[in-house]
Design an enzyme around this catalytic site. Structure first.
Site, PDB file in Angstrom:
ATOM      1  N   TRP A 207       8.384   1.491   2.388  1.00  0.00           N
ATOM      2  CA  TRP A 207       9.532   0.992   3.144  1.00  0.00           C
ATOM      3  C   TRP A 207      10.779   0.862   2.246  1.00  0.00           C
ATOM      4  O   TRP A 207      11.893   0.986   2.721  1.00  0.00           O
ATOM      5  CB  TRP A 207       9.226  -0.380   3.736  1.00  0.00           C
ATOM      6  CG  TRP A 207       8.246  -0.408   4.852  1.00  0.00           C
ATOM      7  CD1 TRP A 207       8.523  -0.321   6.191  1.00  0.00           C
ATOM      8  CD2 TRP A 207       6.829  -0.589   4.760  1.00  0.00           C
ATOM      9  NE1 TRP A 207       7.380  -0.422   6.928  1.00  0.00           N
ATOM     10  CE2 TRP A 207       6.317  -0.600   6.081  1.00  0.00           C
ATOM     11  CE3 TRP A 207       5.935  -0.772   3.698  1.00  0.00           C
ATOM     12  CZ2 TRP A 207       4.962  -0.759   6.358  1.00  0.00           C
ATOM     13  CZ3 TRP A 207       4.590  -0.930   3.964  1.00  0.00           C
ATOM     14  CH2 TRP A 207       4.107  -0.919   5.284  1.00  0.00           C
TER      15      TRP A 207
ATOM     16  N   HIS B 220       6.838  -6.251   4.522  1.00  0.00           N
ATOM     17  CA  HIS B 220       6.997  -4.806   4.348  1.00  0.00           C
ATOM     18  C   HIS B 220       7.933  -4.462   3.192  1.00  0.00           C
ATOM     19  O   HIS B 220       8.154  -3.285   2.921  1.00  0.00           O
ATOM     20  CB  HIS B 220       7.484  -4.164   5.646  1.00  0.00           C
ATOM     21  CG  HIS B 220       6.439  -4.095   6.709  1.00  0.00           C
ATOM     22  ND1 HIS B 220       6.675  -3.632   7.982  1.00  0.00           N
ATOM     23  CD2 HIS B 220       5.122  -4.425   6.677  1.00  0.00           C
ATOM     24  CE1 HIS B 220       5.554  -3.681   8.695  1.00  0.00           C
ATOM     25  NE2 HIS B 220       4.597  -4.166   7.926  1.00  0.00           N
TER      26      HIS B 220
ATOM     27  N   HIS C  39      -4.468  -9.914   6.615  1.00  0.00           N
ATOM     28  CA  HIS C  39      -5.454  -9.421   7.580  1.00  0.00           C
ATOM     29  C   HIS C  39      -6.658 -10.349   7.695  1.00  0.00           C
ATOM     30  O   HIS C  39      -7.303 -10.382   8.750  1.00  0.00           O
ATOM     31  CB  HIS C  39      -5.911  -8.016   7.205  1.00  0.00           C
ATOM     32  CG  HIS C  39      -4.959  -6.954   7.628  1.00  0.00           C
ATOM     33  ND1 HIS C  39      -5.359  -5.759   8.202  1.00  0.00           N
ATOM     34  CD2 HIS C  39      -3.616  -6.896   7.569  1.00  0.00           C
ATOM     35  CE1 HIS C  39      -4.295  -5.022   8.474  1.00  0.00           C
ATOM     36  NE2 HIS C  39      -3.223  -5.689   8.088  1.00  0.00           N
TER      37      HIS C  39
ATOM     38  N   ARG D 103      -1.776  -7.888   1.664  1.00  0.00           N
ATOM     39  CA  ARG D 103      -2.299  -7.376   2.932  1.00  0.00           C
ATOM     40  C   ARG D 103      -3.681  -7.956   3.219  1.00  0.00           C
ATOM     41  O   ARG D 103      -4.020  -8.249   4.378  1.00  0.00           O
ATOM     42  CB  ARG D 103      -2.353  -5.848   2.889  1.00  0.00           C
ATOM     43  CG  ARG D 103      -2.827  -5.200   4.181  1.00  0.00           C
ATOM     44  CD  ARG D 103      -2.588  -3.689   4.199  1.00  0.00           C
ATOM     45  NE  ARG D 103      -3.273  -3.054   5.307  1.00  0.00           N
ATOM     46  CZ  ARG D 103      -4.336  -2.265   5.193  1.00  0.00           C
ATOM     47  NH1 ARG D 103      -4.827  -1.979   3.985  1.00  0.00           N
ATOM     48  NH2 ARG D 103      -4.905  -1.726   6.249  1.00  0.00           N
TER      49      ARG D 103
END
Length: 327
Positions: free
Chosen positions: A181, A165, A41, A37
């Site tokens: 998820w 995910h 990002h 992540r």
């Protein structure tokens, strides 16, 4: 390291990233998902039209970007990587953060992804992109196309990249959503697409008022969740064929994910025929690595995050205590 680092230098960094992935006290025992992540990002702020944002600069060292609510929780990823930065002070944060995501994906069973070094660290926050460029999981198809289209991604690439995910989980105190998820959120597979397309997902409202979708398995006594943007991928007539394809063909997903993630971490980077970065900041400043974050507390009011206590704003300081104790 004044001169450009060699491939073998990065190989040593890779080895040390692998060593820190096991984090028994963190989510599901692994730092891997949050490092992915962080790479995503730190790159996903790119705007193709204005050629701003992207993976160069390591803007999350500054409050203007690091304090963006969309980046909540990523202080943990940056703290996990500080021992690597301490051992290899020559590496830029921009290279370290993107490389960590690439390494984590491979170590969690994912594909080998091409990665090139050479990113520099900004010397101030004057070139940071505005907030609001990262996706909002509460939105739908139009929002996804707006955010990812701004970066130059096609519908197919949007779906492939959403396969990240397969990893990690949401936290109500960060994104407002809650849960994982997939059943094994530290193993990279195509399970996300298989579950998204095969299970019944019921809309629920969390205690904080935010809506998400859930499926509860009574036999396993466990529940999984999907974001509104995930359901949009399933239901949109142009996204859904790719969801089905990746649910049915793991090899195709791995191939396409490797290509799109490599593209993601190169957003905002310009290279010559020999792979050298030709961005203005790199040409003028060379391979500029920002110094390791100071361990002693500084002034939370400073604009420069590296004058603060390991890359965090004041409200997050206490939350990081148990993680920093291991460094």
């Amino acid at each position: 390291m004044a001169e450009k680092p060699k491939p073998q230098d990065f190989d040593e960094v890779r080895k040390d990233i692998v060593k820190l992935l096991h984090q028994p006290e963190y989510d599901d025992g692994s730092a891997g998902p949050v490092l992915v992540r962080l790479a995503w990002h730190s790159s996903g702020t790119y705007d193709e039209e204005t050629d701003t944002g992207g993976s160069n600069g390591a803007g999350m060292r500054y409050e203007a970007e690091g304090g963006d609510p969309a980046n909540a929780g990523l202080q943990h990823a940056r703290v996990f990587l500080e021992p690597v930065k301490s051992k290899h002070p020559w590496i830029t944060y921009a290279d370290l953060w993107t490389l960590a995501g690439i390494v984590a994906i491979k170590e969690m069973g994912g594909p080998v992804i091409e990665w090139k070094g050479g990113r520099t660290d900004y010397v101030d926050d004057s070139k940071l992109p505005p907030r609001g460029r990262l996706p909002d999981g509460a939105q739908g198809s139009d929002h996804l196309r707006h955010v990812f289209g701004r970066m130059g991604f096609s519908d197919q690439e949007i779906v492939a990249l959403s396969g990240a995910h397969n990893l990690g989980r949401c936290h109500s105190d960060r994104s407002g959503f809650h849960g994982a998820w997939v059943h094994n959120p530290t193993r990279f597979t195509n399970q996300y697409f298989r579950l998204l397309s095969s299970l019944n997902w019921e809309k629920v409202k969390n205690d904080n008022g935010i809506e998400q979708f859930e499926n509860y398995d009574e036999d396993l006594e466990a529940g999984l969740m999907m974001l509104p943007t995930d359901i949009a991928l399933r239901d949109d007539p142009h996204f859904s064929p790719w969801v089905k394809k990746y649910a049915d063909d793991k090899d195709a997903f791995f191939k396409d994910f490797a290509a799109v993630f490599a593209k993601l971490v190169e957003l905002g980077i310009q290279r010559d025929d020999e792979g050298r970065i030709t961005n203005v900041d790199n040409e003028k400043g060379g391979y500029h690595a920002a110094p390791k974050k100071k361990r002693e507390p500084g002034s939370p009011g400073k604009t420069r995050d590296d004058k603060m206590n390991i890359d965090e704003a004041e409200p997050l300081a206490k939350k990081n205590g148990k993680f920093r104790a291991r460094l």
